[in-house]
Design a protein around this motif. Structure first.
Motif, PDB file in Angstrom:
ATOM      1  N   LYS A  18       0.875  -1.178   0.000  1.00 35.28           N
ATOM      2  CA  LYS A  18       0.000   0.000   0.000  1.00 35.28           C
ATOM      3  C   LYS A  18       0.906   1.220   0.000  1.00 35.28           C
ATOM      4  O   LYS A  18       1.856   1.282   0.769  1.00 35.28           O
ATOM      5  CB  LYS A  18      -0.903   0.013   1.218  1.00 35.28           C
ATOM      6  N   TRP A  19       0.622   2.150  -0.887  1.00 33.00           N
ATOM      7  CA  TRP A  19       1.432   3.351  -1.040  1.00 33.00           C
ATOM      8  C   TRP A  19       0.529   4.571  -0.903  1.00 33.00           C
ATOM      9  O   TRP A  19      -0.545   4.622  -1.522  1.00 33.00           O
ATOM     10  CB  TRP A  19       2.110   3.359  -2.404  1.00 33.00           C
ATOM     11  N   ALA A  20       0.947   5.521  -0.096  1.00 31.50           N
ATOM     12  CA  ALA A  20       0.213   6.776   0.077  1.00 31.50           C
ATOM     13  C   ALA A  20       1.137   7.920  -0.300  1.00 31.50           C
ATOM     14  O   ALA A  20       2.262   8.024   0.204  1.00 31.50           O
ATOM     15  CB  ALA A  20      -0.258   6.920   1.521  1.00 31.50           C
ATOM     16  N   GLY A  21       0.665   8.783  -1.188  1.00 30.61           N
ATOM     17  CA  GLY A  21       1.462   9.910  -1.652  1.00 30.61           C
ATOM     18  C   GLY A  21       1.051  11.210  -0.997  1.00 30.61           C
ATOM     19  O   GLY A  21      -0.036  11.333  -0.434  1.00 30.61           O
ATOM     20  N   SER A  22       1.932  12.184  -1.084  1.00 32.53           N
ATOM     21  CA  SER A  22       1.677  13.493  -0.470  1.00 32.53           C
ATOM     22  C   SER A  22       0.525  14.231  -1.159  1.00 32.53           C
ATOM     23  O   SER A  22      -0.023  15.169  -0.602  1.00 32.53           O
ATOM     24  CB  SER A  22       2.943  14.350  -0.495  1.00 32.53           C
ATOM     25  N   GLY A  23       0.146  13.807  -2.343  1.00 29.96           N
ATOM     26  CA  GLY A  23      -0.968  14.415  -3.055  1.00 29.96           C
ATOM     27  C   GLY A  23      -2.300  13.755  -2.733  1.00 29.96           C
ATOM     28  O   GLY A  23      -3.256  13.877  -3.481  1.00 29.96           O
ATOM     29  N   MET A  24      -2.360  13.021  -1.615  1.00 32.79           N
ATOM     30  CA  MET A  24      -3.569  12.345  -1.154  1.00 32.79           C
ATOM     31  C   MET A  24      -3.937  11.132  -2.006  1.00 32.79           C
ATOM     32  O   MET A  24      -5.028  10.613  -1.906  1.00 32.79           O
ATOM     33  CB  MET A  24      -4.765  13.308  -1.080  1.00 32.79           C
TER      34      MET A  24
END
Length: 96
Positions: A18-24
């Motif tokens: 699972k990957w979460a980016g700073s751009g939501m």
């Protein structure tokens, strides 16, 4: 920027990420299996028109301390693949 967590799922004997980016944005990679010196995941995205655009993510060990991360997607059921990104990671030396 982003952060990820990788884990082994004993329910189906595969790796997941699972990957979460700073751009939501959040991406889920699934069906991870190691073959030789590479780990291959699948992922799903949506094209601008809303159709499913399957993807694959491959981590390949190039040499000790050096890994390639290559993400691709297809819009034609896997006949052709387009690179989304292609990174190379190099482990820092212990003195850095």
């Amino acid at each position: 920027n982003g952060v990820s967590i990788n884990y082994y799922d004993p329910a189906d004997s595969t790796w997941k990420q699972k990957w979460a980016g700073s751009g939501m944005d959040i991406l889920e990679f699934y069906d991870g299996k190691r073959t030789g010196n590479a780990m291959l995941f699948r992922w799903d995205a949506r094209s601008p028109d809303g159709t499913r655009a399957p993807g694959r993510l491959t981590f390949t060990e190039l040499e000790p301390g050096k890994v390639r991360q290559h993400s691709e997607r297809t819009a034609d059921q896997g006949k052709t693949w387009i690179t989304v990104y292609d990174f190379t990671y190099i482990r820092r030396s212990e003195s850095n």
